[in-house]
Design a protein around this motif. Sequence first.
Motif, PDB file in Angstrom:
ATOM      1  N   ASP A  79      45.633  37.978  49.135  1.00  0.00           N
ATOM      2  CA  ASP A  79      46.474  39.107  49.500  1.00  0.00           C
ATOM      3  C   ASP A  79      46.675  40.000  48.275  1.00  0.00           C
ATOM      4  OD1 ASP A  79      48.075  37.463  47.960  1.00  0.00           O
ATOM      5  OD2 ASP A  79      49.883  37.829  49.148  1.00  0.00           O
ATOM      6  N   ALA A  80      47.535  41.008  48.401  1.00  0.00           N
ATOM      7  CA  ALA A  80      47.765  41.941  47.294  1.00  0.00           C
ATOM      8  C   ALA A  80      48.306  41.213  46.070  1.00  0.00           C
ATOM      9  CB  ALA A  80      48.733  43.042  47.727  1.00  0.00           C
ATOM     10  N   HIS A  81      49.143  40.227  46.295  1.00  0.00           N
ATOM     11  CA  HIS A  81      49.727  39.505  45.166  1.00  0.00           C
ATOM     12  C   HIS A  81      48.675  38.687  44.417  1.00  0.00           C
ATOM     13  CE1 HIS A  81      52.827  37.639  42.796  1.00  0.00           C
ATOM     14  NE2 HIS A  81      52.405  36.443  43.145  1.00  0.00           N
ATOM     15  N   ALA A  82      47.752  38.090  45.161  1.00  0.00           N
ATOM     16  CA  ALA A  82      46.670  37.350  44.511  1.00  0.00           C
ATOM     17  C   ALA A  82      45.798  38.294  43.681  1.00  0.00           C
ATOM     18  CB  ALA A  82      45.820  36.622  45.564  1.00  0.00           C
ATOM     19  N   LEU A  83      45.555  39.501  44.211  1.00  0.00           N
ATOM     20  CA  LEU A  83      44.791  40.489  43.446  1.00  0.00           C
ATOM     21  C   LEU A  83      45.549  40.913  42.196  1.00  0.00           C
ATOM     22  CD1 LEU A  83      43.355  42.764  46.280  1.00  0.00           C
ATOM     23  CD2 LEU A  83      42.182  40.963  44.989  1.00  0.00           C
ATOM     24  N   TRP A  84      46.876  40.987  42.302  1.00  0.00           N
ATOM     25  CA  TRP A  84      47.699  41.270  41.121  1.00  0.00           C
ATOM     26  C   TRP A  84      47.437  40.254  40.021  1.00  0.00           C
ATOM     27  CZ3 TRP A  84      51.147  38.165  38.656  1.00  0.00           C
ATOM     28  CH2 TRP A  84      51.935  38.762  37.668  1.00  0.00           C
ATOM     29  N   HIS A  85      47.392  38.996  40.414  1.00  0.00           N
ATOM     30  CA  HIS A  85      47.103  37.946  39.438  1.00  0.00           C
ATOM     31  C   HIS A  85      45.735  38.146  38.801  1.00  0.00           C
ATOM     32  CE1 HIS A  85      50.429  35.077  39.671  1.00  0.00           C
ATOM     33  NE2 HIS A  85      50.543  35.427  40.940  1.00  0.00           N
ATOM     34  N   ALA A  86      44.767  38.530  39.603  1.00  0.00           N
ATOM     35  CA  ALA A  86      43.414  38.729  39.077  1.00  0.00           C
ATOM     36  C   ALA A  86      43.371  39.868  38.068  1.00  0.00           C
ATOM     37  CB  ALA A  86      42.447  39.000  40.228  1.00  0.00           C
TER      38      ALA A  86
END
Length: 342
Positions: free
Chosen positions: A306-313
Amino acid sequence: MAPCRLILLIFVLSFLVSSLNASEGDADPIYKACLEECEKSGCVGEKCFQHCKFSSDGKPIDGPWYLQEPLYQKWKQWDCRTDCQYHCMITREEQREKLGNKPIKYHGKWPFQRVYGIQEPVAVAFSALSLAVQFHGWLSFFILLNYKLPLRPDKKTYYEYTCLWHIYAILAMNFWFWSAIFHSRDVELTEKLDYSSAVALVGYSLILAILRVFDLRDEASRVMVAAPLVAFVTTHILYLNFYKLDYGLNMKVCMAMGVAQLLIWGIWAGITSHPSRWKVWLFVVWGSLVVFLEMLDFPPYKGFVDAHALWHAVSIPLTYFCWSFVQDDAEFRTSTLLKKIK
């Protein structure tokens, strides 16, 4: 440097705050019926859970818990209710997908697919990578100061902010560690540790921004700046942990500290002649874009990203550039001081 830590601020804000609100999935009658049936029978469809089976005296009918489920699941506190919630959610989402409906939130969160009991495996993996990059950056900084740059006669470094960045590195690694744990299993303890470590890091980043930008090198000035902020952050953490986990208040506090340090670094980058000031602008601009990414809040693709996982990336390369600036700053300040001595 501190701007790259602003991203963790929004991590705390948009992701965790959203989990407070009642979700559409919670009121779904089919989901609620599944949950009630599961807690009675211990089964969702053909899948049954041993730890949902109890005798009339309340004891598990299949023996003690260590004979019912692996330890790696038990430490995550998966119990009858949480397993029922998860599998009813997944079953309901499969039904909705067949009908052409979009995913909805359950208990404040999107429906993620577990992997070996881990709630959000992609976010956990990226948090672990960020922790590794953070450690690499800190180690590179340590090696630069102690083995590549000249030292004072007393074997101390010329760089005046060495100790401050060491403290920052410890707080940052602590944050990424608890971020990985929290996304692995969201319970009250891991939630509070994640919140506390995030607030501590954002607060300290603000202190560090003020000390570096205003070039405060004497102890008296540093104490005057740090003492009230440390007191405020400590009080806020104690409030969250022992009085009320107020998500709205925490959002306002973190937002205020995060925006303040972004402004401080951004203005400094515009007026300084520092040779690596372009990296500061990179952090500010990149950080703003990452905030926007996190605020999109779209459902996880295939139940994982999700968007939050992409934030981590995206935060992984940002962490690398953060320490790149710190090393440049150490070289620049050391060179300046040596020229003054000569």
